[in-house]
Design an enzyme around this catalytic site. Structure first.
Site, short mmCIF file in Angstrom:
data_model
loop_
_atom_site.label_atom_id
_atom_site.label_comp_id
_atom_site.label_asym_id
_atom_site.label_seq_id
_atom_site.Cartn_x
_atom_site.Cartn_y
_atom_site.Cartn_z
CG ASP A 64 0.97 -3.22 1.15
OD1 ASP A 64 -0.21 -3.62 1.19
OD2 ASP A 64 1.28 -2.02 1.25
CG ASP A 101 -3.47 -2.53 2.59
OD1 ASP A 101 -2.58 -3.40 2.70
OD2 ASP A 101 -3.38 -1.59 1.78
CE1 TYR A 141 3.54 0.61 -1.51
CE2 TYR A 141 1.41 -0.45 -1.68
CZ TYR A 141 2.48 -0.05 -0.92
OH TYR A 141 2.50 -0.27 0.43
CD GLU A 147 -0.58 1.15 6.38
OE1 GLU A 147 -1.29 0.24 5.93
OE2 GLU A 147 -0.53 2.29 5.87
#
Length: 495
Positions: A84, A87, A235, A475
């Site tokens: 995603d 990571d 999430y 990120e």
């Protein structure tokens, strides 16, 4: 509060402030950005996020095969899909939303993508192939691969990954209507993309979407209640699962044209709170997207029974206008739309997508949006979205593009494991879990350019720390890029 009931004060000073804001935000910009080049790069980014066995035509060459045994602990093949962000976990909720927005980008703006259309379609299929695996067993949806605590304690390349690849699922006894609903929406939207390109694949996607939606609707509940320690705080479903059920029904209606979904939407509009928090749109909150998507049919004169959704969509548009915007929507001094919470660019790109999509729908219907004393025209919406895109590409106080590899100056130290560690080609030996920490803390630029990655972006004061530890700013994520693909396609044809 549903914004359809929001009334703007009819006072002269407010109108002056509003007019000045529109002049500021919607003035022509002389940046001369290459939207076709940024479109190409925004799609290329997804190849850098691929998990599984990479195909021969893989263009991001510093990546290699990874996570080839995903799913084995559960006796199922769950290889493939996307990481995603920076990571190495495969989170199903944001991956499904990414897929839906990539598909919507192709559906609405594919005709503007030129030679990049095939790459955009390939980006959709890389995800749907995985989602089909994740939904292969009736009554079960595999929603995550990888233990986030284990993964986040390491800084290592996906190719070296030795962290726990735990498989997480929802089922009848452990519901997850949010992630299942979004998965159904993704499969249904993608079925439209492949309808003429691969009819058999399209039918498979649609039939699976129907099955997953029925499961989501029958066994209601939030997946973060069932899987709290695995999905929170990463999430976690803060917004509730109701919007995903409506969102899925809207896409199934669009894909199948079946009356049952129209009736579901009308029947459940109030129960599932279609008018709530309508100026939100992202992996957790689908309200604005639902209203814009359904409004297209109203604007085309085909669905007066959905009129209340158009009123919601109009309220959403008014809430974004500079000068009279909703308290939850701010603009930085440099003109960037800003909402509270991490990774602000996800709001910028997803809301810009809805601005451009709604602008298109209004334009075809020859309509404007009434916002108190002001009428928001399709051109105004387009210009507001363009201001956001141009800010991302470099028209901002720092003169920095927030898309890696675009422009003369862009982030060099993005929070991304694969990009920040030496590639396998350069460093064939394994880099262990804690060995990567030195690269994470290094002041040096990342050795591998993740071309097209759009980072979380600057703060509300337009300041940006180009530093890996500042992950909310540095990120990149798939769900930042997915809506941007459609927006850039539009501007590549309508600069």
């Amino acid at each position: 509060m549903a914004l359809k009931s929001f009334a703007f004060p009819r006072i002269f000073p407010a109108l002056v402030a509003f007019s000045f804001s529109l002049l500021l935000f919607c003035r022509p910009i002389n940046g001369g950005h290459d939207y076709s080049d940024s479109l190409r790069k925004s799609i290329l980014f997804f190849e850098g996020q691929r998990s599984g066995r990479l195909p021969p035509d893989q263009r991001v060459k510093w990546r290699r095969d990874s996570a080839l045994h995903d799913g084995s602990t559960a006796g199922v093949d769950l290889t493939g899909g996307y990481y995603d962000a920076g990571d190495n976990v495969k989170f199903g909720f944001p991956m499904a939303f990414t897929t839906t927005l990539l598909a919507w980008s192709v559906i609405d703006f594919g005709r503007n993508m030129g030679p990049e259309l095939k790459n955009a379609v390939a980006a959709v299929k890389w995800s749907t192939d995985y989602l089909l695996k994740a939904t292969s067993k009736p009554g079960v949806v595999y929603v995550q691969v990888g233990d986030p605590q284990s993964d986040h304690s390491c800084w290592e390349r996906p190719e070296d990954m030795d962290t726990l690849r735990t498989v997480y699922q929802i089922d009848n006894a452990h519901p997850g209507s949010d992630v299942a609903g979004e998965t159904a929406a993704a499969l249904a939207a993608a079925s439209i993309v492949f309808r003429s390109r691969d009819p058999a694949y399209s039918r498979l996607l649609l039939s699976r979407a129907v099955r997953v939606f029925n499961f989501a609707d029958k066994h209601r509940g939030a997946y973060s209640s069932s899987l709290h320690s695995a999905v929170c705080p990463y999430y976690c479903d803060v917004n509730g699962y109701q919007d995903e059920l409506l969102w899925a029904a809207a896409w199934l209606h669009k894909a199948s044209r079946k009356r049952v979904y129209r009736e579901y939407i009308v029947k459940n509009e109030v129960v599932l709170r279609a008018g709530d928090t309508i100026n939100e749109f992202g992996w957790d909150n689908k309200h604005a997207g639902i209203n814009v998507l359904i409004s297209k049919e109203v604007l085309m004169g085909k669905a007066e029974y959905f009129e209340s959704f158009k009123q919601n969509a109009d309220g959403f548009i008014c809430s974004l206008l500079p000068g009279i915007s909703h308290p939850q929507v701010q603009y930085s001094p440099g003109g960037l739309l800003f909402k509270a919470g991490g990774s602000n660019m996800q709001h910028v790109t997803s809301l810009s997508f809805l601005l451009v999509a709604y602008s298109n729908y209004l334009s075809h219907a020859n309509k404007v949006v009434p916002c108190g004393e002001v009428s928001a025209s399709p051109a105004l919406l387009k210009n507001l979205a363009k201001r956001q895109v141009d800010y991302i590409l470099g028209d901002n106080p720092l003169g920095m593009s927030y898309m890696v590899g675009y422009g003369a100056r862009y982030p060099q130290r993005i929070h991304h494991r694969g990009s920040s560690l030496p590639s396998v080609a350069v460093h064939p030996g394994r880099i262990g879990c804690k060995e990567g920490s030195g690269y994470y803390l290094s002041p040096n630029p990342n050795p591998n350019l993740l071309v097209g990655a759009v980072v979380g972006g600057p703060n509300v004061s337009d300041a940006f720390p180009d530093s890996r530890p500042y992950f909310q700013e540095s990120e990149p994520t798939t769900y930042i890029n997915a809506p941007l693909v459609g927006v850039l396609a539009f501007f590549s044809a309508h600069p």
